[in-house]
Design a protein around this motif. Structure first.
Motif, PDB file in Angstrom:
ATOM      1  N   ASN A 237       0.825  -1.110  -0.001  1.00  0.00           N
ATOM      2  CA  ASN A 237       0.077  -0.203   0.027  1.00  0.00           C
ATOM      3  C   ASN A 237       0.881   1.518  -0.018  1.00  0.00           C
ATOM      4  O   ASN A 237       0.450   2.297  -0.597  1.00  0.00           O
ATOM      5  N   HIS A 238       2.063   1.275   0.726  1.00  0.00           N
ATOM      6  CA  HIS A 238       2.921   2.439   0.709  1.00  0.00           C
ATOM      7  C   HIS A 238       4.003   2.519  -0.147  1.00  0.00           C
ATOM      8  O   HIS A 238       5.025   3.355   0.021  1.00  0.00           O
ATOM      9  N   LYS A 239       4.216   1.340  -0.828  1.00  0.00           N
ATOM     10  CA  LYS A 239       5.175   1.229  -2.102  1.00  0.00           C
ATOM     11  C   LYS A 239       6.586   1.198  -1.358  1.00  0.00           C
ATOM     12  O   LYS A 239       7.519   1.975  -1.892  1.00  0.00           O
ATOM     13  N   PHE A 240       6.724   0.617  -0.223  1.00  0.00           N
ATOM     14  CA  PHE A 240       8.048   0.855   0.423  1.00  0.00           C
ATOM     15  C   PHE A 240       9.151  -0.320  -0.400  1.00  0.00           C
ATOM     16  O   PHE A 240       8.624  -1.243  -0.703  1.00  0.00           O
ATOM     17  N   ASP A 241      10.246   0.306  -0.790  1.00  0.00           N
ATOM     18  CA  ASP A 241      11.119  -0.717  -1.519  1.00  0.00           C
ATOM     19  C   ASP A 241      12.345  -1.240  -0.502  1.00  0.00           C
ATOM     20  O   ASP A 241      13.074  -2.057  -0.883  1.00  0.00           O
ATOM     21  N   ALA A 242      12.303  -0.805   0.766  1.00  0.00           N
ATOM     22  CA  ALA A 242      13.270  -1.229   1.510  1.00  0.00           C
ATOM     23  C   ALA A 242      12.808  -1.048   2.975  1.00  0.00           C
ATOM     24  O   ALA A 242      12.046  -0.053   3.186  1.00  0.00           O
ATOM     25  N   LEU A 243      13.162  -2.080   3.891  1.00  0.00           N
ATOM     26  CA  LEU A 243      12.513  -2.089   5.415  1.00  0.00           C
ATOM     27  C   LEU A 243      13.674  -2.229   6.232  1.00  0.00           C
ATOM     28  O   LEU A 243      14.515  -3.267   6.043  1.00  0.00           O
ATOM     29  N   LEU A 244      14.197  -1.442   7.134  1.00  0.00           N
ATOM     30  CA  LEU A 244      15.281  -1.394   7.963  1.00  0.00           C
ATOM     31  C   LEU A 244      14.767  -2.298   9.375  1.00  0.00           C
ATOM     32  O   LEU A 244      13.520  -1.941   9.672  1.00  0.00           O
ATOM     33  N   GLY A 245      15.402  -3.246   9.760  1.00  0.00           N
ATOM     34  CA  GLY A 245      14.817  -4.045  10.751  1.00  0.00           C
ATOM     35  C   GLY A 245      16.051  -4.043  12.019  1.00  0.00           C
ATOM     36  O   GLY A 245      17.167  -3.985  11.561  1.00  0.00           O
ATOM     37  N   GLY A 246      15.787  -4.416  13.191  1.00  0.00           N
ATOM     38  CA  GLY A 246      16.572  -4.427  14.340  1.00  0.00           C
ATOM     39  C   GLY A 246      16.942  -5.896  14.593  1.00  0.00           C
ATOM     40  O   GLY A 246      17.760  -6.342  15.758  1.00  0.00           O
ATOM     41  N   ALA A 247      16.859  -6.946  13.563  1.00  0.00           N
ATOM     42  CA  ALA A 247      17.162  -8.332  13.827  1.00  0.00           C
ATOM     43  C   ALA A 247      18.667  -8.480  13.982  1.00  0.00           C
ATOM     44  O   ALA A 247      19.466  -7.664  13.258  1.00  0.00           O
TER      45      ALA A 247
ATOM     46  N   LEU B 121      17.135  -9.900   0.445  1.00  0.00           N
ATOM     47  CA  LEU B 121      16.116  -9.852  -0.766  1.00  0.00           C
ATOM     48  C   LEU B 121      14.870 -10.607  -0.728  1.00  0.00           C
ATOM     49  O   LEU B 121      14.852 -11.694  -0.077  1.00  0.00           O
ATOM     50  N   ARG B 122      13.623  -9.990  -0.711  1.00  0.00           N
ATOM     51  CA  ARG B 122      12.384 -10.482  -0.877  1.00  0.00           C
ATOM     52  C   ARG B 122      11.730 -10.743  -2.169  1.00  0.00           C
ATOM     53  O   ARG B 122      11.861  -9.422  -2.845  1.00  0.00           O
ATOM     54  N   ASN B 123      11.310 -11.583  -2.416  1.00  0.00           N
ATOM     55  CA  ASN B 123      10.645 -11.804  -4.054  1.00  0.00           C
ATOM     56  C   ASN B 123       9.255 -10.895  -4.026  1.00  0.00           C
ATOM     57  O   ASN B 123       8.924 -10.254  -3.209  1.00  0.00           O
ATOM     58  N   SER B 124       8.748 -11.208  -5.109  1.00  0.00           N
ATOM     59  CA  SER B 124       7.556 -10.528  -5.534  1.00  0.00           C
ATOM     60  C   SER B 124       6.211 -10.706  -4.536  1.00  0.00           C
ATOM     61  O   SER B 124       5.283 -10.100  -4.567  1.00  0.00           O
ATOM     62  N   PHE B 125       6.447 -11.869  -3.816  1.00  0.00           N
ATOM     63  CA  PHE B 125       5.522 -12.140  -2.954  1.00  0.00           C
ATOM     64  C   PHE B 125       5.931 -11.880  -1.229  1.00  0.00           C
ATOM     65  O   PHE B 125       5.220 -12.357  -0.467  1.00  0.00           O
ATOM     66  N   GLY B 126       7.056 -11.270  -1.180  1.00  0.00           N
ATOM     67  CA  GLY B 126       7.474 -10.900   0.016  1.00  0.00           C
ATOM     68  C   GLY B 126       8.007 -12.054   0.734  1.00  0.00           C
ATOM     69  O   GLY B 126       8.437 -11.876   1.849  1.00  0.00           O
ATOM     70  N   GLN B 127       8.287 -13.071   0.109  1.00  0.00           N
ATOM     71  CA  GLN B 127       9.058 -14.163   0.870  1.00  0.00           C
ATOM     72  C   GLN B 127      10.616 -14.240   0.712  1.00  0.00           C
ATOM     73  O   GLN B 127      11.212 -13.693  -0.014  1.00  0.00           O
ATOM     74  N   TRP B 128      11.310 -14.836   1.672  1.00  0.00           N
ATOM     75  CA  TRP B 128      12.616 -15.106   1.776  1.00  0.00           C
ATOM     76  C   TRP B 128      13.067 -16.428   1.551  1.00  0.00           C
ATOM     77  O   TRP B 128      12.407 -17.518   1.853  1.00  0.00           O
ATOM     78  N   ASP B 129      14.095 -16.555   0.699  1.00  0.00           N
ATOM     79  CA  ASP B 129      14.669 -17.779   0.187  1.00  0.00           C
ATOM     80  C   ASP B 129      15.901 -17.936   0.615  1.00  0.00           C
ATOM     81  O   ASP B 129      16.630 -17.220  -0.056  1.00  0.00           O
TER      82      ASP B 129
ATOM     83  N   ASP C 166       8.840  -5.554  -8.570  1.00  0.00           N
ATOM     84  CA  ASP C 166       7.997  -6.050  -7.794  1.00  0.00           C
ATOM     85  C   ASP C 166       8.636  -6.848  -6.524  1.00  0.00           C
ATOM     86  O   ASP C 166       7.910  -7.282  -5.626  1.00  0.00           O
ATOM     87  N   GLU C 167       9.942  -6.451  -6.236  1.00  0.00           N
ATOM     88  CA  GLU C 167      10.818  -7.135  -5.186  1.00  0.00           C
ATOM     89  C   GLU C 167      10.997  -5.953  -4.013  1.00  0.00           C
ATOM     90  O   GLU C 167      11.056  -4.824  -4.500  1.00  0.00           O
ATOM     91  N   HIS C 168      11.371  -6.181  -2.999  1.00  0.00           N
ATOM     92  CA  HIS C 168      11.954  -5.463  -2.010  1.00  0.00           C
ATOM     93  C   HIS C 168      13.158  -5.919  -1.046  1.00  0.00           C
ATOM     94  O   HIS C 168      13.366  -6.933  -0.978  1.00  0.00           O
TER      95      HIS C 168
END
Length: 297
Positions: free
Chosen positions: A120-130, A146-154, A173-175
């Protein structure tokens, strides 16, 4: 340069790389110590300019009141834009079902709300504290994930990271998920919090709270979201949190540590892992990795 200054310098470099390399990055904020640390580092990275990231909080609706109050204080202190993804709205929209069972923690369906918020907000990168020392699935992570077009991690599609050279190329379509404090340990975080005098929610320090001793040995805060069994006793105890999340999955520990210095002394003697009291990590052997594949933090 001492150990903490090296880690600080590394994290600041990564934060600046993100600001320079992505069009619409954001910072995931849970109200916990690690995401609060990231905000402090971001202020250092871009001072005297404002922090160039908005905050994203995926709100389960089952929060500790102290976290919501702290979130308000952080937004006001740093003058940040706050984007809230409500799990409640996700359930009402029929995109996820309300968890069943006695402990109805919504942490397991957060990924659906997170992916909707990213879209919804068209974010292309998310910073996290992991951090890599938290859990075995997170130990596999790269700093740029990298997360694919479905937001998944491989995990089989992880990119090589040589030194501080990062590959941030991706399809439209990735982020990317970025973890600037990947190389920090729990002790590093607390030493830095003490050195920099960083404010945290009172949950992280010893306080009196009504608690429920669960049959599986986990100590949970007394909450309106679940009813203890007759065999599960409610007690007034001195407790604190090591990690903060949904009130129904955040295990408490008995503690007398009232400040960062005392927490450091306490964790030096602990044998249980930092996330060892999180009920959402105990569903299966690969619980965290399964959720990461589905788009989780």
């Amino acid at each position: 340069m001492d150990h903490l200054r090296f880690l600080e310098s590394e994290a600041i470099f990564i934060l600046r790389e993100v600001a320079a390399s992505f069009k619409n990055p954001a910072l995931l904020f849970s109200g916990g110590k690690d995401s609060t640390l990231l905000i402090h580092l971001a202020e250092k990275a871009f001072y005297p300019a404002p922090i160039p990231f908005c905050l994203v909080h995926i709100d389960t609706g089952h929060n500790f009141p102290e976290v919501i109050q702290f979130r308000k204080e952080v937004v006001e202190k740093y003058d940040l834009k706050l984007v809230i993804g409500n799990v409640e709205n996700t359930i009402k929209a029929g995109l996820a079902g309300e968890p069943s069972g006695k402990i109805k923690s919504r942490n397991l369906i957060q990924s659906v709300t997170l992916l909707e918020t990213i879209k919804n907000h068209k974010f292309d990168a998310l910073l996290g504290g992991a951090r890599r020392d938290e859990e075995k699935a997170r130990a596999k992570e790269r700093i740029f994930s990298l997360r694919n077009s479905f937001g998944q991690w491989d995990p089989r599609n992880r990119r090589v990271e040589l030194g501080m050279l990062f590959n941030y190329r991706m399809k439209n379509d990735e982020h990317m998920r970025i973890f600037p404090i990947s190389n920090w340990t729990e002790r590093d975080v607390w030493e830095y919090i003490e050195r920099e005098n960083i404010d945290l929610p009172s949950l992280y320090f010893s306080h009196s709270r009504r608690c429920v001793r669960m049959s599986n040995g986990v100590l949970l805060a007394d909450s309106p979201y679940f009813t203890p069994d007759k065999t599960e006793k409610i007690e007034e105890l001195r407790v604190r949190c090591r990690t903060v999340g949904d009130v129904l999955c955040t295990g408490l520990m008995e503690s007398t540590a009232r400040n960062a210095k005392e927490v450091l002394s306490e964790i030096s003697a602990l044998k249980k892992a930092e996330r060892g009291t999180r009920t959402d990590d105990k569903i299966s052997y690969s619980a965290m990795e399964d959720r990461k594949r589905e788009g989780y933090f």
